[in-house]
Motif scaffolding. Structure first.
Motif, PDB file in Angstrom:
ATOM      1  N   SER A   2     -16.043 -61.762  72.305  1.00 29.08           N
ATOM      2  CA  SER A   2     -15.877 -63.206  72.195  1.00 29.08           C
ATOM      3  C   SER A   2     -15.359 -63.863  73.468  1.00 29.08           C
ATOM      4  CB  SER A   2     -14.945 -63.531  71.029  1.00 29.08           C
ATOM      5  OG  SER A   2     -13.686 -62.978  71.264  1.00 29.08           O
ATOM      6  N   SER A   4     -15.169 -65.541  77.121  1.00 31.30           N
ATOM      7  CA  SER A   4     -16.078 -66.470  77.772  1.00 31.30           C
ATOM      8  C   SER A   4     -17.094 -65.766  78.663  1.00 31.30           C
ATOM      9  CB  SER A   4     -15.268 -67.464  78.600  1.00 31.30           C
ATOM     10  OG  SER A   4     -16.123 -68.372  79.223  1.00 31.30           O
ATOM     11  N   PRO A  22     -15.799 -70.044  74.104  1.00 29.31           N
ATOM     12  CA  PRO A  22     -14.337 -69.978  74.012  1.00 29.31           C
ATOM     13  C   PRO A  22     -13.898 -68.662  73.361  1.00 29.31           C
ATOM     14  CG  PRO A  22     -15.168 -72.032  73.056  1.00 29.31           C
ATOM     15  CD  PRO A  22     -16.355 -71.151  73.329  1.00 29.31           C
ATOM     16  N   ASP A  23     -12.765 -68.162  73.781  1.00 24.15           N
ATOM     17  CA  ASP A  23     -12.199 -66.948  73.204  1.00 24.15           C
ATOM     18  C   ASP A  23     -11.347 -67.365  72.005  1.00 24.15           C
ATOM     19  OD1 ASP A  23     -11.324 -64.417  72.713  1.00 24.15           O
ATOM     20  OD2 ASP A  23     -10.057 -64.251  74.493  1.00 24.15           O
ATOM     21  N   LEU A  24     -11.935 -67.265  70.811  1.00 21.40           N
ATOM     22  CA  LEU A  24     -11.258 -67.708  69.596  1.00 21.40           C
ATOM     23  C   LEU A  24     -11.140 -66.562  68.603  1.00 21.40           C
ATOM     24  CD1 LEU A  24     -13.108 -71.112  69.117  1.00 21.40           C
ATOM     25  CD2 LEU A  24     -10.812 -70.744  69.999  1.00 21.40           C
ATOM     26  N   PRO A  25     -10.031 -66.484  67.869  1.00 20.24           N
ATOM     27  CA  PRO A  25      -9.877 -65.421  66.883  1.00 20.24           C
ATOM     28  C   PRO A  25     -10.956 -65.534  65.792  1.00 20.24           C
ATOM     29  CG  PRO A  25      -7.968 -66.916  66.878  1.00 20.24           C
ATOM     30  CD  PRO A  25      -8.913 -67.401  67.917  1.00 20.24           C
ATOM     31  N   LEU A  27     -14.101 -65.049  66.013  1.00 20.73           N
ATOM     32  CA  LEU A  27     -15.453 -65.320  66.499  1.00 20.73           C
ATOM     33  C   LEU A  27     -16.174 -63.987  66.670  1.00 20.73           C
ATOM     34  CD1 LEU A  27     -17.400 -67.542  67.413  1.00 20.73           C
ATOM     35  CD2 LEU A  27     -16.527 -67.233  69.725  1.00 20.73           C
ATOM     36  N   THR A  58     -21.109 -69.312  68.425  1.00 23.73           N
ATOM     37  CA  THR A  58     -21.525 -69.361  69.822  1.00 23.73           C
ATOM     38  C   THR A  58     -22.868 -70.056  69.999  1.00 23.73           C
ATOM     39  OG1 THR A  58     -22.746 -67.274  69.751  1.00 23.73           O
ATOM     40  CG2 THR A  58     -20.380 -67.153  70.272  1.00 23.73           C
ATOM     41  N   GLU A  77     -21.591 -76.435  63.149  1.00 20.72           N
ATOM     42  CA  GLU A  77     -20.368 -75.706  63.492  1.00 20.72           C
ATOM     43  C   GLU A  77     -19.166 -76.612  63.264  1.00 20.72           C
ATOM     44  OE1 GLU A  77     -17.487 -73.525  64.105  1.00 20.72           O
ATOM     45  OE2 GLU A  77     -19.430 -72.523  64.234  1.00 20.72           O
ATOM     46  N   ASP A  79     -15.851 -75.919  63.977  1.00 21.69           N
ATOM     47  CA  ASP A  79     -14.816 -75.844  64.991  1.00 21.69           C
ATOM     48  C   ASP A  79     -15.203 -76.729  66.176  1.00 21.69           C
ATOM     49  OD1 ASP A  79     -13.561 -74.691  67.551  1.00 21.69           O
ATOM     50  OD2 ASP A  79     -12.422 -73.674  65.964  1.00 21.69           O
ATOM     51  N   ARG A  81     -14.065 -76.998  69.173  1.00 24.17           N
ATOM     52  CA  ARG A  81     -14.174 -76.317  70.473  1.00 24.17           C
ATOM     53  C   ARG A  81     -15.518 -75.602  70.602  1.00 24.17           C
ATOM     54  NH1 ARG A  81      -8.703 -73.310  69.324  1.00 24.17           N
ATOM     55  NH2 ARG A  81      -9.829 -73.373  67.373  1.00 24.17           N
ATOM     56  N   LEU A  82     -15.951 -74.961  69.525  1.00 25.87           N
ATOM     57  CA  LEU A  82     -17.248 -74.271  69.563  1.00 25.87           C
ATOM     58  C   LEU A  82     -18.397 -75.267  69.635  1.00 25.87           C
ATOM     59  CD1 LEU A  82     -16.575 -71.382  67.021  1.00 25.87           C
ATOM     60  CD2 LEU A  82     -16.909 -71.171  69.497  1.00 25.87           C
TER      61      LEU A  82
END
Length: 189
Positions: A2, A4, A22-25, A27, A58, A77, A79, A81-82
């Motif tokens: 996950s 970047s 983004p590095d998200l928990p 994902l 993603t 989506e 989220d 940020r995603l």
């Protein structure tokens, strides 16, 4: 996987393009090998298809469809940020796609429009397969003879609509994946 920049498009016109993610928990991008298998299965139908990437994350599945000639892809989506990263990736790759920043279940309550290919890969913790499948079927979101890709934990016993017929299936590690072909529901059943 996950972090970047670690997700890449496998084939088509965008082949080897890297996606900024983004590095998200939680994902969990679909693995390269699984995407390659899926799009080999879809190769005869993805060109010119209208695709829906639910729980897009993603956006790798929908972007893979665009890369391989899909006419249009709608990414849903929740989220923010995603969704923002997806919009940025579409712009950077110079491809068109509709990004909907909404919860998939809420969005599916709107007026249905049939898609040729539906990509259904919710976060495993949501356990949303059966509810979402019923919303897709009842809401008119899948074309009469559309295709539905489902990714779930290996060993999960899913109760999907009776008119979704398994076409191909496989597994990779702890993930099971399958491609279904929809036939119109029997009005007498």
């Amino acid at each position: 996987m996950s972090a970047s920049g670690r997700v890449r498009i496998i084939g088509g016109t965008l082949r080897n393009s890297r996606l900024d993610v983004p590095d998200l928990p939680g994902l969990r991008p679909t693995a390269d090998r699984v995407r390659e298998t899926l799009f080999n299965w879809l190769q005869p139908v993805v060109g010119g298809a209208r695709c829906l990437d639910l729980f897009a994350g993603t956006g790798a599945l929908g972007l893979e469809a665009l890369s391989r000639g899909a006419r249009a892809v709608t990414f849903v989506e929740r989220d923010a940020r995603l969704a923002a990263a997806l919009k940025a990736n579409l712009a950077r790759l110079k491809v068109e796609g509709e990004v909907v920043g909404d919860d998939a279940s809420r969005w599916l309550r709107g007026p249905g429009r049939p898609f040729d290919v539906v990509l259904l890969d919710p976060p495993f913790a949501l356990d949303a397969w059966e509810t979402t499948a019923r919303q897709l079927e009842d809401g008119g979101w899948i074309a009469a003879h559309g295709w539905i890709y489902v990714e779930a934990p290996r060993g999960a016993a899913l109760s999907l609509p009776h008119n979704w017929f398994p076409h191909r299936q496989g597994h990779a590690g702890e993930v099971a994946y399958a491609l279904y072909r929809r036939t119109p529901a029997d009005p007498l059943s």
